[in-house]
Enzyme design. Structure first.
Site, PDB file in Angstrom:
ATOM      1  N   ARG A  88       0.259  -1.471   0.014  1.00 50.57           N
ATOM      2  CA  ARG A  88      -0.127  -0.312   0.396  1.00 50.57           C
ATOM      3  C   ARG A  88       0.826   0.985  -0.458  1.00 50.57           C
ATOM      4  O   ARG A  88       0.553   2.137  -0.532  1.00 50.57           O
ATOM      5  CB  ARG A  88      -0.797  -0.324   1.481  1.00 50.57           C
ATOM      6  CG  ARG A  88      -1.823  -1.341   1.430  1.00 50.57           C
ATOM      7  CD  ARG A  88      -2.502  -0.933   2.645  1.00 50.57           C
ATOM      8  NE  ARG A  88      -4.409  -1.963   2.837  1.00 50.57           N
ATOM      9  CZ  ARG A  88      -3.589  -3.237   3.190  1.00 50.57           C
ATOM     10  NH1 ARG A  88      -2.284  -3.945   3.768  1.00 50.57           N
ATOM     11  NH2 ARG A  88      -4.090  -4.333   3.457  1.00 50.57           N
ATOM     12  N   SER A 119      -8.250   5.807   1.136  1.00 52.75           N
ATOM     13  CA  SER A 119      -7.396   6.099  -0.084  1.00 52.75           C
ATOM     14  C   SER A 119      -6.188   5.412   0.899  1.00 52.75           C
ATOM     15  O   SER A 119      -5.610   5.883   1.601  1.00 52.75           O
ATOM     16  CB  SER A 119      -7.372   6.990  -0.967  1.00 52.75           C
ATOM     17  OG  SER A 119      -8.419   7.692  -1.616  1.00 52.75           O
ATOM     18  N   ASP A 148      -9.867  -4.927   8.725  1.00 54.13           N
ATOM     19  CA  ASP A 148      -9.269  -5.246   9.712  1.00 54.13           C
ATOM     20  C   ASP A 148      -9.811  -6.419  10.703  1.00 54.13           C
ATOM     21  O   ASP A 148      -9.336  -7.104  10.536  1.00 54.13           O
ATOM     22  CB  ASP A 148      -8.150  -4.579   9.544  1.00 54.13           C
ATOM     23  CG  ASP A 148      -7.262  -4.251   8.908  1.00 54.13           C
ATOM     24  OD1 ASP A 148      -7.441  -4.136   7.288  1.00 54.13           O
ATOM     25  OD2 ASP A 148      -6.247  -3.053   9.005  1.00 54.13           O
ATOM     26  N   ARG A 151     -12.076  -9.301   8.945  1.00 60.09           N
ATOM     27  CA  ARG A 151     -11.530  -9.886   8.155  1.00 60.09           C
ATOM     28  C   ARG A 151     -10.575 -10.801   9.591  1.00 60.09           C
ATOM     29  O   ARG A 151     -10.656 -12.780   9.274  1.00 60.09           O
ATOM     30  CB  ARG A 151     -10.066  -9.665   7.195  1.00 60.09           C
ATOM     31  CG  ARG A 151     -10.404  -9.080   6.262  1.00 60.09           C
ATOM     32  CD  ARG A 151      -9.359  -8.101   4.883  1.00 60.09           C
ATOM     33  NE  ARG A 151      -9.918  -7.788   4.042  1.00 60.09           N
ATOM     34  CZ  ARG A 151      -8.982  -6.435   3.398  1.00 60.09           C
ATOM     35  NH1 ARG A 151      -8.237  -6.508   3.931  1.00 60.09           N
ATOM     36  NH2 ARG A 151      -9.807  -5.881   2.390  1.00 60.09           N
ATOM     37  N   HIS A 175      -2.853   0.349   8.531  1.00 62.34           N
ATOM     38  CA  HIS A 175      -3.326  -0.481   8.022  1.00 62.34           C
ATOM     39  C   HIS A 175      -1.986  -1.478   6.774  1.00 62.34           C
ATOM     40  O   HIS A 175      -2.866  -0.688   5.576  1.00 62.34           O
ATOM     41  CB  HIS A 175      -4.208  -0.074   7.460  1.00 62.34           C
ATOM     42  CG  HIS A 175      -5.057  -0.438   6.259  1.00 62.34           C
ATOM     43  ND1 HIS A 175      -6.005  -1.001   6.604  1.00 62.34           N
ATOM     44  CD2 HIS A 175      -5.367  -0.230   4.384  1.00 62.34           C
ATOM     45  CE1 HIS A 175      -6.338  -2.228   5.383  1.00 62.34           C
ATOM     46  NE2 HIS A 175      -6.266  -1.027   4.742  1.00 62.34           N
TER      47      HIS A 175
HETATM   48  N1  LIG Z   1      -8.414   2.143   3.889  1.00 63.19           N
HETATM   49  C1  LIG Z   1      -8.550   1.059   3.742  1.00 63.19           C
HETATM   50  O1  LIG Z   1      -8.933   0.143   4.245  1.00 63.19           O
HETATM   51  C2  LIG Z   1      -8.928   0.343   2.050  1.00 63.19           C
HETATM   52  C3  LIG Z   1      -9.846  -0.707   1.011  1.00 63.19           C
HETATM   53  C4  LIG Z   1      -9.286  -0.904  -0.759  1.00 63.19           C
HETATM   54  C5  LIG Z   1      -9.546   0.441  -0.959  1.00 63.19           C
HETATM   55  N2  LIG Z   1      -8.507   0.977  -0.205  1.00 63.19           N
HETATM   56  C6  LIG Z   1      -7.954   2.218  -1.262  1.00 63.19           C
HETATM   57  O2  LIG Z   1      -9.084   3.051  -1.368  1.00 63.19           O
HETATM   58  C7  LIG Z   1      -8.586   3.372  -3.257  1.00 63.19           C
HETATM   59  C8  LIG Z   1      -9.757   3.374  -3.969  1.00 63.19           C
HETATM   60  O3  LIG Z   1      -9.914   2.261  -4.252  1.00 63.19           O
HETATM   61  P1  LIG Z   1     -10.460   1.445  -5.771  1.00 63.19           P
HETATM   62  O4  LIG Z   1     -10.381   0.117  -5.730  1.00 63.19           O
HETATM   63  O5  LIG Z   1     -11.759   1.739  -5.806  1.00 63.19           O
HETATM   64  O6  LIG Z   1     -10.087   2.105  -6.849  1.00 63.19           O
HETATM   65  P2  LIG Z   1     -10.648   2.851  -8.557  1.00 63.19           P
HETATM   66  O7  LIG Z   1      -9.601   2.694  -9.491  1.00 63.19           O
HETATM   67  O8  LIG Z   1     -11.512   1.546  -8.974  1.00 63.19           O
HETATM   68  O9  LIG Z   1     -11.355   3.806  -8.018  1.00 63.19           O
HETATM   69  C9  LIG Z   1     -10.379   4.685  -7.644  1.00 63.19           C
HETATM   70  C10 LIG Z   1     -11.218   6.387  -8.614  1.00 63.19           C
HETATM   71  O10 LIG Z   1     -11.401   7.208  -8.124  1.00 63.19           O
HETATM   72  C11 LIG Z   1     -11.223   8.681  -9.024  1.00 63.19           C
HETATM   73  N3  LIG Z   1      -9.976  10.054  -9.343  1.00 63.19           N
HETATM   74  C12 LIG Z   1      -8.403   9.150  -9.021  1.00 63.19           C
HETATM   75  N4  LIG Z   1      -8.333  10.805  -8.994  1.00 63.19           N
HETATM   76  C13 LIG Z   1      -9.342  11.746  -8.715  1.00 63.19           C
HETATM   77  C14 LIG Z   1     -10.021  12.844  -8.178  1.00 63.19           C
HETATM   78  N5  LIG Z   1      -8.576  14.198  -8.364  1.00 63.19           N
HETATM   79  N6  LIG Z   1     -10.907  13.316  -7.750  1.00 63.19           N
HETATM   80  C15 LIG Z   1     -12.160  12.441  -7.675  1.00 63.19           C
HETATM   81  N7  LIG Z   1     -11.881  11.017  -8.157  1.00 63.19           N
HETATM   82  C16 LIG Z   1     -10.580  10.771  -8.557  1.00 63.19           C
HETATM   83  C17 LIG Z   1     -10.800   7.189 -10.458  1.00 63.19           C
HETATM   84  O11 LIG Z   1     -11.085   8.203 -11.553  1.00 63.19           O
HETATM   85  C18 LIG Z   1     -10.664   6.245  -9.838  1.00 63.19           C
HETATM   86  O12 LIG Z   1     -12.841   5.801 -10.405  1.00 63.19           O
HETATM   87  C19 LIG Z   1      -7.001   2.721  -3.272  1.00 63.19           C
HETATM   88  O13 LIG Z   1      -6.213   3.484  -2.913  1.00 63.19           O
HETATM   89  C20 LIG Z   1      -7.239   1.524  -2.332  1.00 63.19           C
HETATM   90  O14 LIG Z   1      -6.103   1.074  -2.082  1.00 63.19           O
HETATM   91  C21 LIG Z   1      -8.447   1.231   0.957  1.00 63.19           C
HETATM   92  O1  LIG Z   2      -5.356  -3.720  -0.128  1.00 61.64           O
HETATM   93  C1  LIG Z   2      -5.173  -2.772  -0.471  1.00 61.64           C
HETATM   94  O2  LIG Z   2      -4.658  -2.820  -1.168  1.00 61.64           O
HETATM   95  C2  LIG Z   2      -7.114  -1.951   0.149  1.00 61.64           C
HETATM   96  C3  LIG Z   2      -7.312  -1.680   0.962  1.00 61.64           C
HETATM   97  O3  LIG Z   2      -6.342  -1.647   1.629  1.00 61.64           O
HETATM   98  C4  LIG Z   2      -7.750  -3.117   2.091  1.00 61.64           C
HETATM   99  O4  LIG Z   2      -6.904  -4.005   3.177  1.00 61.64           O
HETATM  100  O5  LIG Z   2      -8.640  -4.326   1.310  1.00 61.64           O
END
Ligand SMILES: NC(=O)c1ccc[n+]([C@@H]2O[C@H](COP(=O)([O-])OP(=O)(O)OC[C@H]3O[C@@H](n4cnc5c(N)ncnc54)[C@H](O)[C@@H]3O)[C@@H](O)[C@H]2O)c1
Ligand SMILES: O=C(O)C[C@H](O)C(=O)O
Length: 308
Positions: A88, A119, A148, A151, A175
């Site tokens: 990450r 994010s 987490d 899970r 995380h």
């Molecule tokens: N914290 C957590 O537990 C957790 C869990 C899952 C995913 N994530 C994170 O969440 C983020 C998104 O994951 P995802 O699978 O939805 O990705 P994704 O690619 O499916 O979606 C991300 C979206 O963000 C948009 N985007 C990019 N720049 C932008 C901006 N400046 N303004 C508005 N929108 C914008 C993109 O166009 C895209 O549609 C990733 O960084 C991922 O690692 C975190």
């Molecule tokens: O694993 C990742 O990169 C996305 C998110 O943080 C998750 O735990 O699913």
């Protein structure tokens, strides 16, 4: 109750869907930078409303923050997800700029908003939102520990061969694959410590599988997960919107709690209408304290890469 979800990708759309299905918000605004994408997702989701029985209005926006005005809660999911083999932390170069711009744009239109950061690398992005916005610490919440912990409970139920509803447990710390601290010593099956049922070897398996939970899914899916992340975010949003006073591990700015300062990292908090209403300090064993310290060092190292 107006909720904005920035990023209409996998996690953002899943999050909007679960919020709508729970039917507690009047409006969810989905915003994305890709032309027409959020409008398309919003329309598709709205066409499930009569089938799934919700009245929440879902609106799409292509980067028009005017539509997000006066949001009570905003979720930041914009940015890139990792691919198999990545950590990450490797996402920081692209995601930091996106998260900073999004957070300031949100605040310009919704001065009273509470922000949930999703994010990755999430703990560092949460810290960045603090630095970039100066919002009070109760109004910036990082989502990681709720996912987490879900899970962890999934793996505990597998190891115990028990229904998930029998199981309770929590993951604190960063995380990240190495930084998570699943509190196996506190985990229970119907109030009985899981160590009464599981061998040392099984408990180690649960802990290790939990820590790499996101990486395992990324390997299977080719991108990171979205259903459980979306569900976890929707639970945090609901706890705030409905003033539930529920406890979740969330990334929160620490000022001495757990012996840590100037860092956002996962600790148990109470969520209610004021966002983080309390940081709960639980008694940790010496081994858990050491793991938390090590986890914090990892998060601080990533924070050091920020240009703030
Ligand atoms: N914290 C957590 O537990 C957790 C869990 C899952 C995913 N994530 C994170 O969440 C983020 C998104 O994951 P995802 O699978 O939805 O990705 P994704 O690619 O499916 O979606 C991300 C979206 O963000 C948009 N985007 C990019 N720049 C932008 C901006 N400046 N303004 C508005 N929108 C914008 C993109 O166009 C895209 O549609 C990733 O960084 C991922 O690692 C975190
Ligand atoms: O694993 C990742 O990169 C996305 C998110 O943080 C998750 O735990 O699913």
């Amino acid at each position: 109750m107006k909720v904005t979800v920035v990023g209409a990708g996998a996690v953002g759309a899943s999050c909007a869907e679960y919020i709508a299905m729970k039917n507690f918000a009047s409006e969810v605004v989905l915003l994305d930078i890709k032309e027409g994408y959020a409008e398309g997702k919003a329309m598709d989701l709205m066409q499930t409303a009569s089938l799934n029985g919700f009245d929440t209005k879902i609106t799409g926006s292509t980067n028009d923050y005017g539509k997000t005005a006066n949001s009570d809660i905003a979720v930041i999911t914009s940015g890139i997800p990792r691919k198999p083999g990545m950590t990450r932390e490797e996402l920081i170069g692209i995601n930091a700029g996106i998260v900073k711009t999004v957070a300031t744009s949100l605040l310009e239109h919704s001065p009273n908003v509470t922000i949930i950061v999703v994010s990755n690398p999430m703990d560092t992005m949460t810290y960045l939102v603090h630095k970039a916005t100066g919002l009070p610490k109760n109004r910036i919440i990082g989502m990681g520990g709720a996912l987490d912990s879900a899970r962890f409970k999934y793996r505990l139920a597998q190891a115990l061969e028990a229904p998930i509803s029998d199981v309770d447990g929590m993951v604190i710390g960063g995380h990240s694959d190495k930084g998570m601290v699943p509190l196996i010593g506190h985990a229970t099956r119907n109030s009985v410590k899981v160590s009464e049922f599981l061998s040392e070897e099984k408990m180690n398996w649960v802990v290790e599988e939990t820590k790499v939970g996101g990486a395992t899914l990324t390997g299977l899916l080719g991108t990171s997960a979205w259903y459980a992340p979306g569900a976890a975010v929707s639970s945090l949003v609901q706890a705030i919107a409905c003033d539930q006073k529920k406890m979740f591990p969330c990334s929160s700015l620490l000022e001495g709690e757990y012996g840590l300062n100037d860092i956002c990292i996962g600790v148990p908090v109470i969520l209610g209408k004021n966002g983080i209403e309390k940081i709960v300090e639980i008694e940790l064993s010496d081994a858990e304290k050491a793991k938390m310290q090590e986890s914090a060092e990892g998060v601080k190292k990533t924070n050091g890469l920020l240009e703030v």
